[in-house]
Design a protein around this motif. Structure first.
Motif, PDB file in Angstrom:
ATOM      1  N   GLU A   1       0.800  -1.216  -0.109  1.00  9.93           N
ATOM      2  CA  GLU A   1       0.100   0.029  -0.115  1.00  9.93           C
ATOM      3  C   GLU A   1       0.858   1.286   0.103  1.00  9.93           C
ATOM      4  OE1 GLU A   1      -3.886   1.886   2.338  1.00  9.93           O
ATOM      5  OE2 GLU A   1      -2.638   0.021   3.211  1.00  9.93           O
ATOM      6  N   GLY A   2       0.503   2.331  -0.960  1.00  8.07           N
ATOM      7  CA  GLY A   2       1.217   3.362  -1.095  1.00  8.07           C
ATOM      8  C   GLY A   2       2.216   3.410  -2.116  1.00  8.07           C
ATOM      9  N   ASP A   3       2.585   2.409  -2.730  1.00  5.26           N
ATOM     10  CA  ASP A   3       3.619   2.023  -4.007  1.00  5.26           C
ATOM     11  C   ASP A   3       2.983   2.662  -5.104  1.00  5.26           C
ATOM     12  OD1 ASP A   3       5.669   1.261  -2.568  1.00  5.26           O
ATOM     13  OD2 ASP A   3       5.269  -1.008  -2.812  1.00  5.26           O
TER      14      ASP A   3
ATOM     15  N   LYS B   1      -5.756  -1.293 -13.909  1.00  9.88           N
ATOM     16  CA  LYS B   1      -5.929  -0.198 -12.887  1.00  9.88           C
ATOM     17  C   LYS B   1      -6.840  -0.532 -11.597  1.00  9.88           C
ATOM     18  CE  LYS B   1      -6.461   4.405 -11.833  1.00  9.88           C
ATOM     19  NZ  LYS B   1      -7.674   4.312 -10.661  1.00  9.88           N
ATOM     20  N   MET B   2      -7.963  -1.321 -11.817  1.00  8.49           N
ATOM     21  CA  MET B   2      -8.753  -1.637 -10.876  1.00  8.49           C
ATOM     22  C   MET B   2      -7.902  -2.488  -9.959  1.00  8.49           C
ATOM     23  SD  MET B   2     -12.105  -3.042 -13.038  1.00  8.49           S
ATOM     24  CE  MET B   2     -13.246  -3.502 -11.835  1.00  8.49           C
ATOM     25  N   TRP B   3      -7.130  -3.461 -10.302  1.00  4.26           N
ATOM     26  CA  TRP B   3      -6.267  -4.163  -9.345  1.00  4.26           C
ATOM     27  C   TRP B   3      -5.295  -3.281  -8.560  1.00  4.26           C
ATOM     28  CZ3 TRP B   3      -7.064  -8.485  -6.720  1.00  4.26           C
ATOM     29  CH2 TRP B   3      -5.786  -8.721  -6.091  1.00  4.26           C
ATOM     30  N   LEU B   4      -4.901  -2.312  -9.185  1.00  5.90           N
ATOM     31  CA  LEU B   4      -3.920  -1.410  -8.302  1.00  5.90           C
ATOM     32  C   LEU B   4      -4.706  -0.658  -7.303  1.00  5.90           C
ATOM     33  CD1 LEU B   4      -1.703  -0.293 -11.214  1.00  5.90           C
ATOM     34  CD2 LEU B   4      -1.098  -1.608  -9.584  1.00  5.90           C
TER      35      LEU B   4
ATOM     36  N   SER C   1      -0.995   3.087  -6.221  1.00  4.68           N
ATOM     37  CA  SER C   1      -1.552   4.284  -7.026  1.00  4.68           C
ATOM     38  C   SER C   1      -0.943   3.978  -8.745  1.00  4.68           C
ATOM     39  CB  SER C   1      -0.684   5.591  -6.752  1.00  4.68           C
ATOM     40  OG  SER C   1      -1.327   6.019  -5.323  1.00  4.68           O
ATOM     41  N   ALA C   2      -2.021   4.056  -9.455  1.00  2.00           N
ATOM     42  CA  ALA C   2      -1.656   3.869 -10.675  1.00  2.00           C
ATOM     43  C   ALA C   2      -1.129   5.411 -11.275  1.00  2.00           C
ATOM     44  CB  ALA C   2      -2.886   3.507 -11.567  1.00  2.00           C
TER      45      ALA C   2
ATOM     46  N   THR D   1       8.106   4.166  -6.891  1.00  2.00           N
ATOM     47  CA  THR D   1       7.650   3.352  -7.886  1.00  2.00           C
ATOM     48  C   THR D   1       8.313   1.912  -7.980  1.00  2.00           C
ATOM     49  OG1 THR D   1       7.720   5.434  -9.224  1.00  2.00           O
ATOM     50  CG2 THR D   1       7.812   3.543 -10.673  1.00  2.00           C
ATOM     51  N   ARG D   2       7.434   1.115  -8.225  1.00  2.00           N
ATOM     52  CA  ARG D   2       7.903  -0.407  -8.049  1.00  2.00           C
ATOM     53  C   ARG D   2       7.902  -1.069  -9.423  1.00  2.00           C
ATOM     54  NH1 ARG D   2       9.408   1.424  -4.488  1.00  2.00           N
ATOM     55  NH2 ARG D   2       9.025   1.003  -2.185  1.00  2.00           N
ATOM     56  N   ALA D   3       7.124  -0.640 -10.394  1.00  2.00           N
ATOM     57  CA  ALA D   3       7.069  -1.106 -11.828  1.00  2.00           C
ATOM     58  C   ALA D   3       6.280  -0.156 -12.793  1.00  2.00           C
ATOM     59  CB  ALA D   3       6.387  -2.325 -11.873  1.00  2.00           C
ATOM     60  N   ILE D   4       6.657  -0.408 -13.996  1.00  2.00           N
ATOM     61  CA  ILE D   4       5.936   0.079 -15.288  1.00  2.00           C
ATOM     62  C   ILE D   4       5.383  -1.219 -15.814  1.00  2.00           C
ATOM     63  CG2 ILE D   4       6.241   1.227 -17.529  1.00  2.00           C
ATOM     64  CD1 ILE D   4       8.690   2.434 -16.333  1.00  2.00           C
ATOM     65  N   ALA D   5       3.986  -1.206 -16.248  1.00  2.00           N
ATOM     66  CA  ALA D   5       3.450  -2.085 -16.801  1.00  2.00           C
ATOM     67  C   ALA D   5       3.020  -1.752 -18.397  1.00  2.00           C
ATOM     68  CB  ALA D   5       2.254  -2.499 -16.135  1.00  2.00           C
ATOM     69  N   LEU D   6       3.412  -2.407 -19.258  1.00  3.04           N
ATOM     70  CA  LEU D   6       3.069  -2.123 -20.606  1.00  3.04           C
ATOM     71  C   LEU D   6       2.423  -3.354 -21.169  1.00  3.04           C
ATOM     72  CD1 LEU D   6       6.582  -0.956 -22.043  1.00  3.04           C
ATOM     73  CD2 LEU D   6       4.853   0.617 -20.981  1.00  3.04           C
ATOM     74  N   VAL D   7       1.391  -3.102 -22.228  1.00  2.32           N
ATOM     75  CA  VAL D   7       0.801  -4.086 -22.919  1.00  2.32           C
ATOM     76  C   VAL D   7       0.841  -3.927 -24.281  1.00  2.32           C
ATOM     77  CG1 VAL D   7      -1.622  -4.970 -23.249  1.00  2.32           C
ATOM     78  CG2 VAL D   7      -1.066  -3.819 -21.364  1.00  2.32           C
ATOM     79  N   SER D   8       1.641  -4.855 -25.198  1.00  2.00           N
ATOM     80  CA  SER D   8       1.855  -5.055 -26.393  1.00  2.00           C
ATOM     81  C   SER D   8       1.636  -6.238 -26.914  1.00  2.00           C
ATOM     82  CB  SER D   8       3.355  -4.358 -26.759  1.00  2.00           C
ATOM     83  OG  SER D   8       3.673  -4.272 -28.015  1.00  2.00           O
ATOM     84  N   PRO D   9       1.012  -6.458 -28.246  1.00  2.00           N
ATOM     85  CA  PRO D   9      -0.055  -5.437 -28.942  1.00  2.00           C
ATOM     86  C   PRO D   9      -0.912  -4.803 -27.761  1.00  2.00           C
ATOM     87  CG  PRO D   9       0.370  -7.135 -30.224  1.00  2.00           C
ATOM     88  CD  PRO D   9       0.991  -7.621 -29.017  1.00  2.00           C
TER      89      PRO D   9
END
Length: 398
Positions: free
Chosen positions: A113-115, A128-131, A137-138, A162-170
């Motif tokens: 919590e708080g990340d 976004k919903m899971w975060l 925080s998203a 900041t703990r991560a960056i999440a990308l979706v490709s395609p």
């Protein structure tokens, strides 16, 4: 008191389905449903036969290993190694109950919590919903007109939280295929700053480019930073059987295992056996599925000039999605239910993929074309072109 679930919004696809309540569609003008990116047809007959055989194996009905069947982990590791020309071992693979659970497990293992986790916008709403539900925080990373995120822009958003960056490709929802150079820049940024790069490759099998589409797994020590996610649902029409995967280093998977054991104990056995059979036997069939999706992508391009003359713009197109900017004065959140009633189209508004503070989503729609063929796409575009709603002013459309 706000509970974890109350901290986020209702499931968008379920909300959109409620727009159908009380609306009838005449036989000569049936509903065109482009709201959800999931195959509606069952798995092909040979795979269904293999699943029927699996039902006769007593082990199918028992608990299995928390991280998945060893044979499936090994087969996916081999497939990933062959696809990307880099070694992946079975102990770097965990099987999950769908790719959404893969994301949830990884976030729970990485964050408290708080990340913060950085998400390019438009974002995949379940991420976004899971975060939200985890108290994480998203942090929105705007992508601009081309929907391609920029690593230098992401750098300015990184903080000690900041703990991560999440990308979706395609990409879901945008449909864009991230260039290899873009992904390399994000991996380098994550390695430099000591955070994780989560790369959701749910739609990898429908990328229009020759494989491999990136070389991230050829980077030394990639597993200490990169966390690819995968889904068998789209590849083999196994959406109802919930089979996904995480690829990561052993220490992270040890944390993921705690989450998986607590939530589901093990992935569904029947779905895992179906995924394994698919990996071993359905390469040619999957290539045909890819060809069909690419033809639908081409159909979007073919029909777009008709909409372009009416002020629409194609922002992204690929995998299962076309992402459109509309020319109308009202918000897409208002127009989406009207599309159902007045045009017989169920589509999701861009507001479902954007922060509430970002007005860009008001001008956007996601079109999920996995379940409409070339003829259906032509009909869809005819209906969109016929809309006669008040137009936005030039300033609003800028």
């Amino acid at each position: 008191m706000t509970t974890r679930t109350a901290s986020t919004f209702p499931p968008p696809v379920m909300e959109a389905r409620r727009w159908l309540d009380g609306v009838t569609f005449p036989p000569d003008r049936p509903l065109i449903n482009v709201s959800q990116a999931a195959p509606v047809e069952p798995p092909p007959a040979p795979l269904r036969a293999a699943m029927a055989d699996a039902l006769n194996d007593p082990a199918t009905h028992l608990y299995g290993p928390v991280l998945g069947l060893p044979a499936l982990r090994d087969a996916l590791a081999s497939a990933w190694s062959a696809h990307y020309g880099a070694p992946v071992s079975a102990d770097q693979v965990a099987i999950t109950s769908g790719c959404n659970q893969a994301f949830a497990a990884v976030i729970t293992a990485l964050c408290t919590e708080g990340d913060d986790v950085i998400l390019p916008t438009p974002w995949y709403f379940n991420h976004k919903m899971w975060l939200d539900m985890g108290g994480v925080s998203a942090v929105a990373l705007p992508t601009g007109a081309d929907l391609i995120p920029d690593a230098d822009a992401a750098r300015t958003l990184i903080t000690p939280r900041t703990r991560a960056i999440a990308l979706v490709s395609p990409n879901n929802p945008g449909g864009v295929e991230y260039p290899a150079a873009t992904l390399r820049a994000f991996l380098a940024l994550a390695q430099e700053t000591g955070i994780r790069l989560i790369l959701d490759e749910t739609y990898r099998d429908f990328d229009s480019r020759p494989a491999p589409t990136h070389d991230l797994l050829q980077t030394p020590d990639w597993a200490q930073t990169l966390v690819p996610l995968y889904s068998f649902s789209k590849a083999y029409r196994l959406t109802g059987h919930r089979v996904g995967a995480v690829i990561a280093d052993a220490p992270l998977l040890a944390e993921v295992e705690k989450f998986l054991d607590t939530v589901a104990i093990c992935p569904p056995q029947l779905g895992q056996r179906a995924a394994l059979w698919g990996l071993r036997n359905m390469g040619q069939w999957l290539a045909g599925e890819r060809d069909e999706i690419l033809d639908r992508r081409a159909a979007i391009e073919d029909h777009m000039p008709t909409l372009a003359t009416r002020g629409w713009r194609l922002m992204g197109n690929g995998a299962y999605f076309a992402y459109l900017q509309h020319p109308f004065a009202e918000s897409s959140a208002t127009l989406a239910p009207k599309l159902v009633r007045e045009a017989g189209i169920l589509a999701l508004p861009g507001t479902m993929f954007m922060p509430a503070t970002d007005p860009a989503g008001q001008r956007q729609f996601r079109i999920a074309f996995a379940n409409i063929d070339r003829a259906g796409i032509a009909t869809l575009f005819d209906r969109l072109a016929a809309l006669d709603w008040p137009l936005a002013t030039p300033a609003a459309g800028a």
